[in-house]
Design an enzyme around this catalytic site. Structure first.
Site, PDB file in Angstrom:
ATOM      1  N   LYS A 199      -9.526   2.423  -1.924  1.00  0.00           N
ATOM      2  CA  LYS A 199      -9.779   1.691  -0.669  1.00  0.00           C
ATOM      3  C   LYS A 199     -11.121   2.103  -0.067  1.00  0.00           C
ATOM      4  O   LYS A 199     -11.384   3.300   0.105  1.00  0.00           O
ATOM      5  CB  LYS A 199      -8.631   1.993   0.298  1.00  0.00           C
ATOM      6  CG  LYS A 199      -8.634   1.229   1.602  1.00  0.00           C
ATOM      7  CD  LYS A 199      -7.363   1.587   2.393  1.00  0.00           C
ATOM      8  CE  LYS A 199      -7.187   0.777   3.642  1.00  0.00           C
ATOM      9  NZ  LYS A 199      -5.930   1.104   4.350  1.00  0.00           N
ATOM     10  N   CYS A 244      -5.086  -3.382   2.283  1.00  0.00           N
ATOM     11  CA  CYS A 244      -4.803  -3.474   3.721  1.00  0.00           C
ATOM     12  C   CYS A 244      -6.036  -3.726   4.585  1.00  0.00           C
ATOM     13  O   CYS A 244      -6.574  -4.819   4.589  1.00  0.00           O
ATOM     14  CB  CYS A 244      -4.029  -2.232   4.151  1.00  0.00           C
ATOM     15  SG  CYS A 244      -3.098  -2.530   5.680  1.00  0.00           S
ATOM     16  N   GLU A 267       0.873  -1.188   0.000  1.00  0.00           N
ATOM     17  CA  GLU A 267       0.000   0.000   0.000  1.00  0.00           C
ATOM     18  C   GLU A 267       0.911   1.240   0.000  1.00  0.00           C
ATOM     19  O   GLU A 267       1.990   1.203   0.611  1.00  0.00           O
ATOM     20  CB  GLU A 267      -0.844  -0.054   1.291  1.00  0.00           C
ATOM     21  CG  GLU A 267      -1.787   1.104   1.528  1.00  0.00           C
ATOM     22  CD  GLU A 267      -2.513   0.957   2.880  1.00  0.00           C
ATOM     23  OE1 GLU A 267      -2.063   0.148   3.734  1.00  0.00           O
ATOM     24  OE2 GLU A 267      -3.518   1.656   3.084  1.00  0.00           O
ATOM     25  N   VAL A 281      -0.351  -2.835  10.583  1.00  0.00           N
ATOM     26  CA  VAL A 281       0.238  -2.466  11.870  1.00  0.00           C
ATOM     27  C   VAL A 281      -0.300  -3.288  13.043  1.00  0.00           C
ATOM     28  O   VAL A 281       0.321  -3.332  14.089  1.00  0.00           O
ATOM     29  CB  VAL A 281       0.046  -0.954  12.177  1.00  0.00           C
ATOM     30  CG1 VAL A 281       0.864  -0.109  11.211  1.00  0.00           C
ATOM     31  CG2 VAL A 281      -1.416  -0.546  12.136  1.00  0.00           C
TER      32      VAL A 281
END
Ligand code: ACM
Length: 269
Positions: A113, A146, A42, A173
């Site tokens: 997205k 993501c 990304e 993350v």
């Protein structure tokens, strides 16, 4: 079987250094060749933790027009590969966290997205079109970005429209959740998935974001065919038979999609 070589580029972009990051991505893609499909992270060439939309804008590119498109379009043609990469898209006043597919014939397709993560909501508009399915030399592929992983409808919508491979540019993350969840996405949809994550730390807005690496290629039975380390550049390319994803017959009596009962899935929008 017509085999295909598919994989990911995991690396650590330097925030804001698009020129340097593109040079590194070019070297990594050339090293990964020959490949039929390469998925990049990304926001692959810019870094992630922007302070404001004003900081995104100089690094954003209109769809099909900018240095990231120039490089990936050239590589797709030269390497005869399909490339999928995340980038910040500018479209008039709006900014999107987007990903494009660069096809070997020199054409592009775009996905914005739809599930923005955390502070991304302060930077980008959410996409308002369905997740992208594209016809490629490997058959249909699907694109999700993501955090879209946490919404199973995203992967399902791609699979039900014929995507054999979920291409998943990421800047993950949360600790390992996605990598585990993607095994389920592959099993429940009988598809391959390539999650291309980045690694390293960014500390720009008073919080420390550590990206979790562990990029992976998963097959339709949930087997991890390839996995990257947490904290290193890694090129993963593996040979697969994309047509394995076309077999949705779970038992003699059960078809993954024909057996669905959407009339009874009350509460789903
Ligand atoms: C994410 O969607 N970048 C976590």
């Amino acid at each position: 079987m017509t085999p295909a070589r598919i994989g990911y580029i995991q690396y650590k972009p330097e925030f804001g250094d698009r020129t340097g990051n593109l040079a590194r991505l070019e070297a990594l893609c050339r090293q990964a060749a020959p490949a039929d499909l390469l998925v990049l992270p990304e926001l692959a060439a810019t870094g992630y933790e922007f302070l404001s939309p004003a900081e995104v804008r100089p690094l954003a590119e209109p769809f099909g027009d900018g240095p990231t498109f120039d490089l990936c379009g050239r590589l797709a043609r030269e390497l005869n590969a399909t490339l999928v990469a995340g980038y910040p898209e500018s479209a008039g006043e709006r900014l999107y966290n987007a990903a494009f597919v660069a096809l070997p014939d020199g054409t592009f397709a775009n996905y914005r997205k739809i599930h923005l993560f955390s502070r991304e909501k302060e930077l980008f508009s959410p996409g308002d079109a369905p997740p992208l399915v594209v016809e490629t030399p490997l058959g249909r592929i699907g694109v999700m970005i993501c955090f879209d992983w946490l919404f199973p409808e995203t992967a399902h919508s791609l699979a039900i429209r014929g995507a054999r491979i979920l291409c998943h540019p990421s800047n993950l993350v949360l600790p390992g959740f996605c990598q585990k969840a993607m095994l389920g996405r592959c099993i429940e949809n009988r598809v391959f998935a390539v999650t291309a994550n980045r690694w390293g730390v960014e500390e720009r807005v008073g919080r420390r974001l550590r990206f979790t690496g562990l990029s992976q290629v998963v097959d339709p039975r949930g087997n991890v065919l390839l996995a990257a380390p947490e904290e290193a550049d890694h090129l993963g390319v593996v040979e697969i038979d994309p047509a394995l994803a076309d077999d949705k017959q779970v038992t003699e009596h059960n078809h993954l999609f024909a057996d669905r009962r959407p009339d009874l899935y009350e509460g789903l929008g």
